[in-house]
Write a protein that holds these residues in place. Structure first.
Motif, PDB file in Angstrom:
ATOM      1  N   TYR A  60     -16.061  10.110  -7.944  1.00  0.00           N
ATOM      2  CA  TYR A  60     -15.220   9.720  -6.813  1.00  0.00           C
ATOM      3  C   TYR A  60     -15.841  10.067  -5.467  1.00  0.00           C
ATOM      4  O   TYR A  60     -15.587   9.390  -4.476  1.00  0.00           O
ATOM      5  CB  TYR A  60     -13.815  10.311  -6.969  1.00  0.00           C
ATOM      6  CG  TYR A  60     -13.065   9.645  -8.088  1.00  0.00           C
ATOM      7  CD1 TYR A  60     -12.547   8.374  -7.933  1.00  0.00           C
ATOM      8  CD2 TYR A  60     -12.909  10.273  -9.325  1.00  0.00           C
ATOM      9  CE1 TYR A  60     -11.883   7.734  -8.973  1.00  0.00           C
ATOM     10  CE2 TYR A  60     -12.247   9.638 -10.364  1.00  0.00           C
ATOM     11  CZ  TYR A  60     -11.733   8.372 -10.183  1.00  0.00           C
ATOM     12  OH  TYR A  60     -11.090   7.735 -11.209  1.00  0.00           O
ATOM     13  N   LEU A  93       1.295   2.589  -5.168  1.00  0.00           N
ATOM     14  CA  LEU A  93       0.612   2.864  -3.905  1.00  0.00           C
ATOM     15  C   LEU A  93      -0.894   3.002  -4.109  1.00  0.00           C
ATOM     16  O   LEU A  93      -1.353   3.641  -5.063  1.00  0.00           O
ATOM     17  CB  LEU A  93       1.128   4.168  -3.281  1.00  0.00           C
ATOM     18  CG  LEU A  93       2.570   4.200  -2.793  1.00  0.00           C
ATOM     19  CD1 LEU A  93       2.911   5.601  -2.298  1.00  0.00           C
ATOM     20  CD2 LEU A  93       2.791   3.172  -1.687  1.00  0.00           C
ATOM     21  N   GLU A  94      -1.661   2.438  -3.203  1.00  0.00           N
ATOM     22  CA  GLU A  94      -3.112   2.605  -3.232  1.00  0.00           C
ATOM     23  C   GLU A  94      -3.441   4.081  -3.018  1.00  0.00           C
ATOM     24  O   GLU A  94      -2.839   4.745  -2.172  1.00  0.00           O
ATOM     25  CB  GLU A  94      -3.767   1.765  -2.135  1.00  0.00           C
ATOM     26  CG  GLU A  94      -5.265   1.808  -2.181  1.00  0.00           C
ATOM     27  CD  GLU A  94      -5.909   0.926  -1.130  1.00  0.00           C
ATOM     28  OE1 GLU A  94      -7.094   1.135  -0.854  1.00  0.00           O
ATOM     29  OE2 GLU A  94      -5.220   0.037  -0.591  1.00  0.00           O
ATOM     30  N   GLY A  95      -4.360   4.582  -3.803  1.00  0.00           N
ATOM     31  CA  GLY A  95      -4.754   5.978  -3.706  1.00  0.00           C
ATOM     32  C   GLY A  95      -4.031   6.890  -4.674  1.00  0.00           C
ATOM     33  O   GLY A  95      -4.435   8.028  -4.869  1.00  0.00           O
ATOM     34  N   TYR A  97      -3.249   8.040  -8.317  1.00  0.00           N
ATOM     35  CA  TYR A  97      -3.926   7.954  -9.607  1.00  0.00           C
ATOM     36  C   TYR A  97      -3.062   8.395 -10.778  1.00  0.00           C
ATOM     37  O   TYR A  97      -3.321   7.998 -11.897  1.00  0.00           O
ATOM     38  CB  TYR A  97      -5.231   8.760  -9.577  1.00  0.00           C
ATOM     39  CG  TYR A  97      -6.307   8.004  -8.833  1.00  0.00           C
ATOM     40  CD1 TYR A  97      -7.312   7.358  -9.520  1.00  0.00           C
ATOM     41  CD2 TYR A  97      -6.273   7.888  -7.447  1.00  0.00           C
ATOM     42  CE1 TYR A  97      -8.277   6.637  -8.854  1.00  0.00           C
ATOM     43  CE2 TYR A  97      -7.229   7.159  -6.771  1.00  0.00           C
ATOM     44  CZ  TYR A  97      -8.232   6.536  -7.479  1.00  0.00           C
ATOM     45  OH  TYR A  97      -9.177   5.809  -6.808  1.00  0.00           O
ATOM     46  N   ILE A 123      -1.400   9.009   3.382  1.00  0.00           N
ATOM     47  CA  ILE A 123      -0.728   8.516   2.177  1.00  0.00           C
ATOM     48  C   ILE A 123       0.659   9.146   2.062  1.00  0.00           C
ATOM     49  O   ILE A 123       1.653   8.467   1.822  1.00  0.00           O
ATOM     50  CB  ILE A 123      -1.567   8.812   0.906  1.00  0.00           C
ATOM     51  CG1 ILE A 123      -2.845   7.970   0.898  1.00  0.00           C
ATOM     52  CG2 ILE A 123      -0.737   8.564  -0.364  1.00  0.00           C
ATOM     53  CD1 ILE A 123      -3.849   8.362  -0.188  1.00  0.00           C
ATOM     54  N   ARG A 127       3.239   6.457   3.713  1.00  0.00           N
ATOM     55  CA  ARG A 127       3.576   5.581   2.593  1.00  0.00           C
ATOM     56  C   ARG A 127       4.520   6.246   1.590  1.00  0.00           C
ATOM     57  O   ARG A 127       5.563   5.694   1.260  1.00  0.00           O
ATOM     58  CB  ARG A 127       2.290   5.099   1.921  1.00  0.00           C
ATOM     59  CG  ARG A 127       1.422   4.315   2.910  1.00  0.00           C
ATOM     60  CD  ARG A 127       0.493   3.308   2.316  1.00  0.00           C
ATOM     61  NE  ARG A 127      -0.223   3.670   1.136  1.00  0.00           N
ATOM     62  CZ  ARG A 127      -1.494   4.079   1.101  1.00  0.00           C
ATOM     63  NH1 ARG A 127      -2.173   4.205   2.195  1.00  0.00           N
ATOM     64  NH2 ARG A 127      -2.073   4.341  -0.038  1.00  0.00           N
TER      65      ARG A 127
END
Length: 150
Positions: A60, A93-95, A97, A123, A127
């Protein structure tokens, strides 16, 4: 299902967890069983749902997602959404995991990856906290990952 796995299945799973791309011949040698048996056992583990999928483990940091954080969140039951619906919205949501519905003082455990702690903050603030049904949150940024399994 786990009680039907023998020692060879468990050794095979361990080898595949370490390197799912390892070829049948190499696994056969390591386990001391014929290649056809290795192939059959892998196929059976997949059919039985013991192996859900074969995947990759990205670095990552090289993807500019080197900051990992864990967020505890409280569910607001008066939101009109179920806890599962809130968890599913968070998961989209993006990000994000991982999302776990947990027992104890907190209701949800969320794992996020981002380029920096500032990005993690965006985030959470911009969000996550905007999702109906999400109450109080606590964010913990990881300094280093010692062990992580897929």
């Amino acid at each position: 299902m786990a009680n039907t796995l023998d020692a060879t299945d468990l050794r095979l799973l361990k080898e595949l967890k370490e390197n799912a791309r390892e070829n049948i011949a190499s696994l056969s040698k390591k386990l001391g069983i014929p290649r056809t048996t290795v192939h059959y056992r892998i196929k059976k583990l997949v059919e039985d749902g013991v192996i859900e999928k074969f995947t990759v483990k990205p670095d990552y940091k090289k993807l500019d997602l080197g900051t990992t954080a864990f967020i505890l969140a409280r569910y607001e039951p008066d939101s009109g959404l179920s806890q599962r619906e809130v968890a599913e919205r968070i998961a989209a949501l993006e990000g994000v995991y991982e999302v776990h519905i947990i027992a104890g003082e907190w209701d949800l455990l969320i794992k996020v990856r981002a380029p920096s702690s500032e990005a993690v903050g965006r985030i959470v603030v911009d969000r996550l906290r905007e999702i109906k049904g999400v109450g109080q949150t606590v964010t913990m940024v990881s300094f280093v990952t010692v062990k992580e399994e897929l």
